[in-house]
Write an enzyme that holds these catalytic residues in place. Structure first.
Site, short mmCIF file in Angstrom:
data_model
loop_
_atom_site.label_atom_id
_atom_site.label_comp_id
_atom_site.label_asym_id
_atom_site.label_seq_id
_atom_site.Cartn_x
_atom_site.Cartn_y
_atom_site.Cartn_z
N SER A 145 0.85 -1.19 0.00
CA SER A 145 0.00 0.00 0.00
C SER A 145 0.89 1.24 0.00
O SER A 145 2.11 1.15 0.02
CB SER A 145 -0.88 0.00 1.25
N LYS A 146 0.24 2.37 0.02
CA LYS A 146 0.96 3.64 0.04
C LYS A 146 1.90 3.70 1.24
O LYS A 146 2.94 4.34 1.20
CB LYS A 146 -0.02 4.80 0.14
N ARG A 147 1.48 3.04 2.29
CA ARG A 147 2.28 3.05 3.52
C ARG A 147 3.69 2.51 3.25
O ARG A 147 4.64 2.85 3.92
CB ARG A 147 1.59 2.19 4.56
#
Ligand code: GLU
Length: 470
Positions: free
Chosen positions: A241-243
């Site tokens: 994910s963006k994380r």
């Protein structure tokens, strides 16, 4: 003739997962001397944006995944979808359904209450609706008439044989009441019209496949071979994910990764060729025959990507690296004139000196920065190494360097001569020289570093104490 496609929905950047899918479809086509097609699945007007289309094109261009055909846009093919829907209605492989959303909810509720799996019960199939007049003022949807009984079977390139009973599948809506075609339907028409022979895509689509195969067959098509590649997880095992910082492949460009290293890295996410870790794009194409695709999720490992990038940096031509880090040096504050003016240092030579220690272009640019800035050694290092005992040797070295040949060997000879004359060991002289000239106690080989700089600059710096930092 093999024909593959990459069919992104333009709702965001080209991320690592999408790029991996694109790479596999591309490599498979290249391996079999086939055709790789780019199709933009932009029918979701609310979520698709022109910026996202551009971001996908940019990402693919950066990775040099060049489509042989396309990009084709689904939004430009609406007439074709309508034409096929009309044909299916005429042939009886599709039918109108006037059930309202409320009615469908009630139907599903009743099925659940009986412990059944909720599914459309076929109430508007022509044989069930005979004699029943359509409700007035309702625009019908169009449903695909899914085959009764039997199973949909395919041999997945990744997952092996899969069989889904037709009883599991209900009559899918292929056109909404406003006439717009639905996602699964457009994919089928496109795969058919574009004569796709192999569909390589994420396994989040595996549930769509039996429906797509049934529609394809109803249209008289021969289903392509499907390969559903598993997800990529983050370093921490969670869904990517963006994380994880992996928003867009272009971010890897920003961070100083080489496209060839990223390609090599992506290829290893869910595919292998023996123990080979570092291989070229050509080797990938030679080896990528559809076998050895892994059926387990792969894990994104930033450390491994860094390592691979470093292998590529080491092998990359110095002049190419110089061009690649020039804009990055400007971003770190180096003036363009210092990089391109008549007195500019040989940046390729700087890269040659530093590339073994840098994992990314940004790290290489950061390291190269010392050649373009005033030396600012640490005060404590300067006082520890710039001793009274060494100062005369530094003055002597400066004098010797005035007439030394300005090459690595010439400078090395001058250093050795100074060491001998002053009874010093190499580090006693080399460290203060580094601090005075480059501001750092540790650099690559001191003679090579000095040779990259201009003679006058080195001599001035050896003689003038620099401004230390605390
Ligand atoms: N448009 C779909 C996506 O971006 C891919 C569909 C397909 O490959 O069949 O996930």
């Amino acid at each position: 003739m093999v024909r593959t496609r990459f069919a992104p929905s333009p709702t965001g950047f080209l991320h690592i997962g999408g790029a991996r899918t694109a790479l596999f479809a591309w490599a498979y086509a290249r391996h079999y001397a086939g055709t790789f097609i780019l199709r933009i699945e932009d029918t979701d007007l609310e979520r698709s944006t022109p910026e996202a289309v551009q971001a996908i094109l940019d990402g693919m261009a950066w990775l040099s995944l060049k489509p042989d055909e396309g990009p084709f846009f689904q939004t430009r093919r609406m007439d074709r979808y309508r034409e096929v829907i009309a044909r299916m209605l005429a042939e009886g492989t599709a039918y109108h359904c006037w059930s309202s959303p409320e009615e469908l909810d009630a139907m599903r509720e009743a099925q659940r209450a009986q412990g059944l799996k909720p599914r459309y019960d076929g109430r508007w199939r022509p044989e069930n609706a005979a004699g029943r007049p359509p409700p007035v003022g309702v625009q019908p949807v169009v449903r695909f008439r899914n085959p009764d009984g039997g199973a949909v079977v395919w041999d997945d390139l990744v997952k092996g044989p899969i069989s889904i009973s037709n009883d599991e599948l209900d009559d899918l809506v292929i056109a909404r009441s406003d006439g717009t075609p639905t996602y699964n339907f457009c994919v089928v028409v496109d795969d058919l019209d574009m004569q796709i022979t192999h569909v390589i895509r994420g396994d989040d689509h595996v549930n769509n496949t039996p429906r797509q195969i049934n529609i394809l067959k109803a249209l008289g098509g021969k289903p392509p071979r499907y390969g559903h590649v598993p997800m990529i997880h983050g370093d921490d095992g969670q869904k990517l994910s963006k994380r994880h910082g992996a928003v867009s492949v272009m971010q890897y460009d920003d961070e100083g990764y080489l496209p060839e290293a990223v390609i090599n890295y992506l290829a290893r996410l869910g595919w292998s060729h023996g123990d080979d870790e570092v291989f070229s794009r050509d080797q990938l194409v030679e080896w990528f025959d559809g076998s050895h695709l892994s059926n387990s999720p792969s894990q994104f490992d930033t450390g491994k990507l860094r390592w691979l990038n470093q292998q590529y940096l080491k092998r990359t031509d110095d002049a190419w690296l110089a061009d690649a880090i020039r804009p990055r040096l400007i971003r770190t504050g180096v003036h363009a004139v210092a990089l391109a003016g008549p007195n500019a240092l040989d940046l390729a030579a700087v890269c040659a000196l530093l590339k073994d220690r840098a994992a990314t272009l940004n790290e290489l640019a950061d390291a190269a920065h010392m050649f373009y800035s005033e030396p600012r050694p640490r005060a404590d290092e300067l006082s520890a190494h710039l001793t009274e005992a060494v100062k005369p040797a530094l003055a002597a070295l400066a004098a010797t360097l005035r007439d030394a040949p300005w090459t690595r060997e010439g400078i090395q000879a001058a250093l050795k001569q100074t060491l001998a004359a002053h009874g010093l060991k190499m580090p006693q002289l080399a460290i203060p020289v580094r601090l005075l000239v480059l501001g750092l106690a540790q650099t690559p080989s001191v003679d090579a570093c000095l040779a990259v700089l201009a003679r006058e600059q080195v001599i001035l710096r050896l003689l003038a104490p620099p401004q230390p930092r605390a």
